[in-house]
Design an enzyme around this catalytic site. Structure first.
Site, PDB file in Angstrom:
ATOM      1  CG  HIS A 470      -2.056  -0.961   0.838  1.00  7.68           C
ATOM      2  ND1 HIS A 470      -2.765  -1.356   2.031  1.00  7.68           N
ATOM      3  CD2 HIS A 470      -2.448  -1.455  -0.048  1.00  7.68           C
ATOM      4  CE1 HIS A 470      -3.893  -2.049   1.394  1.00  7.68           C
ATOM      5  NE2 HIS A 470      -3.588  -1.915   0.042  1.00  7.68           N
ATOM      6  NE  ARG A 577     -16.257  16.691  -1.347  1.00  9.62           N
ATOM      7  CZ  ARG A 577     -15.421  16.695  -2.083  1.00  9.62           C
ATOM      8  NH1 ARG A 577     -14.419  17.652  -1.872  1.00  9.62           N
ATOM      9  NH2 ARG A 577     -15.889  16.173  -3.222  1.00  9.62           N
ATOM     10  CG  ASP A 731     -21.826  10.504  -4.947  1.00 15.89           C
ATOM     11  OD1 ASP A 731     -21.885   9.406  -4.576  1.00 15.89           O
ATOM     12  OD2 ASP A 731     -21.785  11.393  -4.175  1.00 15.89           O
ATOM     13  NE  ARG A 741     -17.480   8.647  -3.630  1.00 14.96           N
ATOM     14  CZ  ARG A 741     -17.850   9.890  -3.603  1.00 14.96           C
ATOM     15  NH1 ARG A 741     -19.059  10.316  -3.818  1.00 14.96           N
ATOM     16  NH2 ARG A 741     -17.123  10.621  -2.937  1.00 14.96           N
TER      17      ARG A 741
HETATM   18  C1  PEP Z   1     -19.283  14.197  -6.031  1.00 17.35           C
HETATM   19  O1  PEP Z   1     -20.040  13.249  -5.688  1.00 17.35           O
HETATM   20  O2  PEP Z   1     -18.553  14.323  -7.259  1.00 17.35           O
HETATM   21  C2  PEP Z   1     -18.858  15.169  -5.021  1.00 17.35           C
HETATM   22  C3  PEP Z   1     -18.171  16.370  -5.558  1.00 17.35           C
HETATM   23  O3  PEP Z   1     -19.364  15.033  -3.926  1.00 17.35           O
HETATM   24  P1  PEP Z   1     -18.545  13.918  -2.895  1.00 17.35           P
HETATM   25  O4  PEP Z   1     -17.535  13.512  -3.483  1.00 17.35           O
HETATM   26  O5  PEP Z   1     -18.385  14.989  -1.866  1.00 17.35           O
HETATM   27  O6  PEP Z   1     -19.737  12.868  -2.558  1.00 17.35           O
HETATM   28 MG    MG Z   2     -21.203  13.404  -4.125  1.00 19.07          MG
END
Ligand code: PEP
Ligand code: MG
Length: 852
Positions: A470, A577, A731, A741
């Site tokens: 890693h 965020r 997302d 993800r």
């Molecule tokens: C995304 O989903 O691309 C985004 C910017 O939000 P987060 O990564 O905080 O879920």
């Molecule tokens: Mg997101």
């Protein structure tokens, strides 16, 4: 005919079906089947005779086990755990025998009516294996006189067999995974097991391991072609075997898992891979190892030795207190790792994120926790017990013959130290590293590597590890040249010795000639010149060669980043965020505290730069202690983002007010995450408009994230009501490709440059522009050189990127004309997959500078 048990009303009131209870934990029967009651009395009575087996410390819930073995939980009110005992007076203790109708808990209906969500109380049967059928009554009932449920007992429960399930053993399975059951397939198996109410073990030869324990599974050293069996016991043993055997036989989703061809019954497993010893160069001044991360670095040696964290094994309190301490430290480490994983995903770094996600998994390993807990029970302090437990497990892994598994010992030590540092009051000793250092160590932990000061450290070599460790993955993602498994004599090189590290070749040249240093430095200069040029122009707008302007904004989590971003030429905050304010604490930040933070960001950005604050984006995968969300099978498809906030006005409204009040200092924008339908957006926007009115503030721009395919598909409808969109490609990619993800095995395929995602972006932009709504992209691809021209070509107005990427992204915009970008985008939309798209616009200078 099975025996029956009559359950008497523990409270007077009206019976209610469980489905209608306003708490999904109960209505979805996550705890078990049962019935509810809207009470009119204030003393909870025993619903049957038996033993009190559990009394919640908050006094609002009690479990009684009947003499027949049926366990009945009675939970008074909804969300009453939050009252922390206020209004409840337990009248019995755990272990006490009670008769039906005996008083269990006295409570104040007045206090509950004022402070709890509801008085409705639940009567739940928690061990369904003891029950064959439940017959529920309905209507009004009198405490202790009316029956509310008649229980038909399961055959076994009458025998009083507690361990009534015999072991089921599966057929023999030949493990098809190319490197056996290493960390990832082990983690997959451990996770699958958690779905079943059964104890599952993996057996190899005479040895067995708990299949929920990644460390335990790895300890079995199961190689490709090895024969194993699953052993299951418990109510869902058969279901577990039915589900797990085919999964194990097919390689637990690992790529490259192919059946081992057996010739005849006694066919041999393939021979073990020979152990490759690190070669010696034969040249005194050249040390060789494994190429862990490419790139060339000229620097001076700095030897790094990790100091041991000393622990006092003498406990300060009784075992219960020590156990709680350990849980707190583990919980806080898990939250820290969650935040790290979320940040890394935000930076579109799934491979790095997957490493720390695996660390989280290690912290949930039942074998490891059992070992630590049993040492605490034997009288050790939490820190002493924990240190012994993780070191023992790490040593066990390190001694395995399989190199891949042995490398995971380092991960376990890393995560072990993380927890230990929370149990021991010592500050982590801060090591001064001189600028221009090439670090040499026996080993580095992933955390050390992720925290390296890149201004001072130019590269590193470790005597342990390999290309798959890693640490190597992290070094690659940090762009730091590195060698793993280097000859041990590297540890003897004196501090300050000049060296050149050839990461791509896995070579370290000691005391190089001046000529060699010069030629290497020249090559490096090219790269630096480019970065410098980028920095020189970073305060200018980004426009294409033909003058098309694209706004370059920054993604931040707080004030410090915002301050730095301004210096790097950020033209606004495209995504704040806000969850960073909410994580790692036991209660929500107040409106005032939030106002302070948002105002500070606004002041840092100045009055003219737009600041987009995303409302709290948490959910089942990122739970907060003060915002409990029931365990969900698919948290990414569950209570996330706006879905949570719309149900929690006590968190939502203060946040909105705090943002609105900060308009005094800057151009605030509000953005909602995870919007799926226009009705959600309307409901959320209504809250903003209501609060604006109350505060007497002019309406501010309100927008949403496009991160659910439904929102992109219906962007026309949303664009009529929104002021702006920001595409969350992290997302959007996950939901479009139906790939988690954070999934370690799918990481390489979760690519935001997939034509499917690009098509959704195109659709979003077209719909938005038809309705005077601007579009940004704040997901990870906004900062990728190969994506920038495509996003510009698709008509995106703003790119919001990680802090260090601002100069390079601006520069990338300037490389193309708008027409070129549009042509590239058109071609990209027609491509078959993401790798074809990536090949469309490679980063030419990077290619040229691939020196090693
Ligand atoms: C995304 O989903 O691309 C985004 C910017 O939000 P987060 O990564 O905080 O879920
Ligand atoms: Mg997101």
């Amino acid at each position: 005919m099975s025996e029956k048990l009559s359950i008497k009303a523990p409270l007077s009131g009206v019976l209610i079906e469980l489905d209608t209870v306003p708490d999904p934990v109960f209505s979805q029967r996550m705890v078990g089947d049962g019935i509810a009651i809207d009470p009119t009395s204030e003393v909870l009575l025993a619903p049957c005779s038996g033993t009190v087996v559990q009394m919640h410390p908050a006094g609002h819930a009690v479990t009684v086990r009947s003499h027949e073995g049926v366990e009945i939980l009675v939970h008074i009110g909804i969300d009453t755990v939050k009252l922390k005992g206020e209004g409840f007076e337990p009248l019995v203790e755990v272990g006490q025998e009670v008769e039906v109708g005996e008083n269990l808990i006295k409570f104040s209906a007045d206090i509950l009516a004022q402070k709890a969500k509801s008085l409705i109380s639940m009567i739940i049967f928690t061990n369904e294996d003891a029950i064959s059928k439940l017959h529920f009554q309905a209507g009004s009932v009198q405490a202790n006189s009316d029956e509310i449920v008649s229980v038909e007992l399961a055959e076994e429960s009458t025998d009083q067999v507690t361990d009534s399930h015999s072991e089921l053993i599966s057929e023999t399975i030949i493990v098809p995974n190319p490197t056996g059951l290493h960390a990832r397939p082990s983690a997959v198996l451990a996770n699958l097991c958690k779905r079943f109410d059964a104890k599952v073990q993996l057996q190899k030869g005479d040895h067995r391991a708990n299949a929920r324990s990644v460390v335990g599974l790895m300890g079995l050293e199961v190689g490709r072609g090895d024969k194993v069996q699953l052993v299951a016991q418990g109510p869902q043993a058969q279901a577990a075997l039915d589900a797990l055997v085919p999964q194990l036989r097919e390689g637990l989703g690992e790529e490259g898992a192919t059946p081992v061809v057996m010739r005849g019954a006694e066919a041999q497993a393939p021979p073990e891979e020979p152990v490759v010893l690190p070669p010696r160069s034969g040249d005194e001044s050249l040390l060789v190892g494994v190429a862990a991360s490419p790139g060339i670095a000229v620097g001076t040696v700095h030897q790094l030795r990790e100091s041991e964290i000393e622990v006092d094994e003498e406990p300060e309190g009784p075992p219960d207190v020590e156990r709680t301490e350990l849980k707190r430290a583990i919980g806080s480490s898990i939250r820290e790792l969650e935040a790290l994983v979320a940040r890394l995903h935000g930076e579109a770094d799934p491979s790095k994120a997957a490493i720390f996600a695996a660390h989280q998994e290690l912290l949930e390993d039942p074998d490891l926790l059992d070992l630590a807990e049993s040492s605490i029970a034997k009288g050790l302090s939490a820190s002493g017990a924990w240190k012994r437990a993780y070191q023992l497990h790490a040593d066990r892994l390190a001694n395995l013959r399989n190199e891949l598994l042995a490398a995971r010992a380092n991960d376990l030590r890393d995560v072990g130290r993380r927890v230990l540092s929370k149990l021991v009051e010592t500050e982590e000793s801060h090591i001064e590293i001189p600028e221009g250092s090439i670090l040499i160590a026996e080993d580095l932990t992933p955390s050390d590597t992720a925290n390296l000061d890149r201004k001072k450290v130019y590269g590193f070599c470790t005597t342990a590890g390999g290309a798959t460790s890693h640490v190597a993955i992290l070094a690659r993602s940090l762009g730091l040249p590195a060698i793993a498994g280097i000859e041990a004599r590297a540890l003897d090189i004196k501090d300050g010795t000049r060296v050149i590290l050839f990461g791509g070749k896995g070579q370290l040249k000691v005391d190089p000639t001046d000529e060699l240093v010069t030629s290497v430095r020249e090559a490096q200069k090219k790269r630096e010149v480019r970065r410098k040029k980028q920095l020189e122009k970073t305060m200018e707008h980004a426009e294409t060669r033909d003058g098309h302007k694209v706004e370059i904004a920054v993604n931040v989590g707080g004030v410090t980043e915002a301050e730095e971003a301004v210096k790097l030429g950020a033209e606004g905050v495209g995504l704040l965020r806000s969850e960073f304010l909410f994580l790692e604490r036991s209660f929500a930040p107040s409106e005032e505290e939030q106002f302070e933070t948002y105002s500070a960001v606004a002041k840092a950005m100045g009055p003219d730069k737009p600041i987009v604050i995303r409302t709290l984006d948490v959910g089942g995968d990122k739970p907060l202690p003060y915002l409990p969300i029931p365990l969900e099978e698919n948290p990414f498809l569950g209570q996330r983002g706006i879905r949570v906030l719309l149900n929690r006005p006590e968190i939502f409204r203060p946040q909105i007010r705090a943002i609105l009040r900060a308009t005094e200092f800057g151009k605030m924008h509000i953005m909602f995450p995870m919007i799926t339908t226009v009705s959600e957006f309307r409901a959320a926007k209504k809250v903003v408009r209501e609060e604006e009115k109350k505060l007497g503030i002019e309406p501010i721009p309100v927008g949403l994230m496009i991160e659910v395919p439904a929102a992109a598909m219906c962007a026309e409808i949303l664009a009529k009501e929104a002021d702006f969109f920001s595409v969350g490609t992290n997302d959007l990619t996950q939901y479009t490709l139906a790939m988690d993800r954070g999934h370690p095995q799918l990481a390489a395929r979760i690519d935001g440059l997939s034509p499917a995602v690009l098509r959704l972006i195109k659709r979003t932009v077209e719909a938005a522009h038809a309705h005077d709504c601007w579009v940004g992209v704040c997901g990870g691809i906004a900062g990728e050189p190969q994506a920038v021209p495509l996003l510009v070509g698709l008509g995106v107005d703003e790119l919001s990127v990680g802090l260090p990427l601002i100069p390079a992204v601006k520069d990338r915009v300037r490389e193309y004309s708008l027409e070129e970008c549009q042509k590239l985008a058109e071609r990209a939309l027609e491509m078959e997959d993401a790798s074809d798209v990536r090949a469309l616009c490679p980063d030419s200078l990077e290619e040229e500078l691939k020196l090693s």
